[in-house]
Design a protein around this motif. Structure first.
Motif, PDB file in Angstrom:
ATOM      1  N   ASP A  90      55.246  -4.374  -1.476  1.00  0.00           N
ATOM      2  CA  ASP A  90      55.531  -4.550  -3.050  1.00  0.00           C
ATOM      3  C   ASP A  90      56.168  -3.127  -3.353  1.00  0.00           C
ATOM      4  OD1 ASP A  90      53.292  -6.810  -4.218  1.00  0.00           O
ATOM      5  OD2 ASP A  90      55.081  -7.029  -3.152  1.00  0.00           O
ATOM      6  N   SER A 143      52.454  -7.972  -1.336  1.00  0.00           N
ATOM      7  CA  SER A 143      53.481  -9.025  -0.556  1.00  0.00           C
ATOM      8  C   SER A 143      54.218  -7.852   0.353  1.00  0.00           C
ATOM      9  CB  SER A 143      54.586  -9.468  -1.557  1.00  0.00           C
ATOM     10  OG  SER A 143      54.030 -10.184  -2.679  1.00  0.00           O
ATOM     11  N   LYS A 161      56.474 -12.895  -4.610  1.00  0.00           N
ATOM     12  CA  LYS A 161      55.226 -12.407  -4.910  1.00  0.00           C
ATOM     13  C   LYS A 161      54.657 -13.559  -6.129  1.00  0.00           C
ATOM     14  CE  LYS A 161      56.968  -7.459  -5.633  1.00  0.00           C
ATOM     15  NZ  LYS A 161      57.328  -6.281  -6.817  1.00  0.00           N
ATOM     16  N   PRO A 162      53.537 -13.220  -6.239  1.00  0.00           N
ATOM     17  CA  PRO A 162      52.652 -12.487  -5.648  1.00  0.00           C
ATOM     18  C   PRO A 162      51.861 -12.785  -4.427  1.00  0.00           C
ATOM     19  CG  PRO A 162      51.547 -13.433  -7.517  1.00  0.00           C
ATOM     20  CD  PRO A 162      52.602 -14.145  -7.275  1.00  0.00           C
TER      21      PRO A 162
END
Length: 329
Positions: A90, A143, A161-162
């Motif tokens: 992420d 992620s 996401k998430p």
């Protein structure tokens, strides 16, 4: 050889069974059939998948893998002779090692196709294990994006996401990125986007139509050359571990803060979190790492992505700055 690549090779060597079909991989698959939206809430052009079908994209992914993208230039991988998955999280800090080329599948499972299928599959399994470990240790969701180069792993890492995980196959890459806004490509900022828009260029497909010489003329040699390859899904840059972070930061979004009392309330939330992260950094990397500068950044309503900032030497518990304390020792 990077640790992630070693783990991929180890799993490939020790695996006694064939790689399962794409429909059984532990991830979403990014293809041109997946509907996307640009979520700019946290950063410009943060891509999200919106199609319900994207949760089970097996048929689209298999069909897409039989297409041979045209006009693609393969770049030789600089780590060894294989095609390597790149895992990206992420925070857009990749932890794998990526090759640059675009190996084709052609529908049939050739030796090349078998190689990238195996590497991507085991890359997906490793990413899933990493996500599980992070959740168990920190209770945080994250992620991941798994691809055969760093550019593509960054593009797909946030699609679900998430707590989602997305992979993209070599043959699906060209069609997937073609309709994307050029700003979605990592490394293309506001200035480059504005320059390209002045020439009527707004999508990745538009960039492909431009000669490399023109891109270099408009954006400079480094950016223009990279974009010429990047708009074709090609990225030869390696993923290199960067070591301990140079900065530690915390931030939050909040509604209306127009008084000093409001500023104080926000800082009372952020500062304890910052101090906790600094303590964790010292515990992990050693007491020799001490902060030297404290910076505060803020963004005014209606100001877009531009931020204001102010900095001061890091204060100590004795009311002196760290710099002054160090000079007196």
């Amino acid at each position: 050889m990077p640790l992630l690549l070693q783990e991929v090779n180890l799993r490939m060597a020790s695996s006694s069974s064939n790689v399962p079909p794409l429909t059984e991989w532990p991830c979403h698959l990014a293809t041109a059939a997946v509907s996307l939206t640009a979520d700019s809430k946290h950063r410009p052009q943060d891509l999200r998948a919106t199609s319900v079908a994207s949760s089970a994209p097996a048929a689209a992914a298999v069909a897409q893998s039989k297409l041979q993208p045209t006009g693609l230039t393969a770049i030789e991988d600089r780590s060894d002779d294989g095609v390597h998955p790149t895992v990206d999280g992420d925070d857009h800090t990749a932890v794998g090692s990526g090759g640059g080329g675009l190996p084709g599948d052609g529908g049939a499972v050739s030796d090349d196709a078998a190689a990238w299928r195996a590497r991507l599959y085991h890359g997906c399994r490793i990413a899933a294990d990493m996500k599980t470990a992070v959740a168990a240790e920190t209770q945080y969701r994250c992620s991941a994006g798994v691809a055969f180069n760093k550019l593509l792993s960054k593009l797909v890492s946030g699609l679900h996401k998430p707590n989602g995980q997305t992979a993209i196959t070599p043959a699906a890459a060209a069609a997937f990125i073609a309709p994307l806004p050029v700003r979605a490509l990592p490394g293309v900022g506001y200035k480059s986007e504005s320059t390209l828009k002045a020439w009527g260029v707004s999508t990745v497909a538009d960039v492909r139509a431009m000669p490399k010489e023109k891109l270099v003329q408009l954006l400079g040699d480094k950016t223009g050359s990279w974009l010429f390859a990047g708009c074709r899904g090609v990225d030869s840059s390696l993923v290199i571990a960067s070591g301990p972070p140079k900065t530690i930061s915390v931030e939050d979004s909040f509604k209306g803060c127009s008084t000093w009392q409001g500023v104080t309330q926000v800082l009372q939330v952020l500062v304890p979190d910052l101090l906790e992260r600094i303590a964790e950094d010292v515990a992990e990397f050693g007491a020799q790492r001490r902060p030297t500068t404290l910076s505060i950044k803020w963004r005014k309503a209606g100001q877009g992505w531009a931020r204001n900032s102010a900095s001061t030497p890091w204060p100590t518990s004795h009311g002196k700055t760290l710099a002054a304390t160090t000079q007196s020792q």
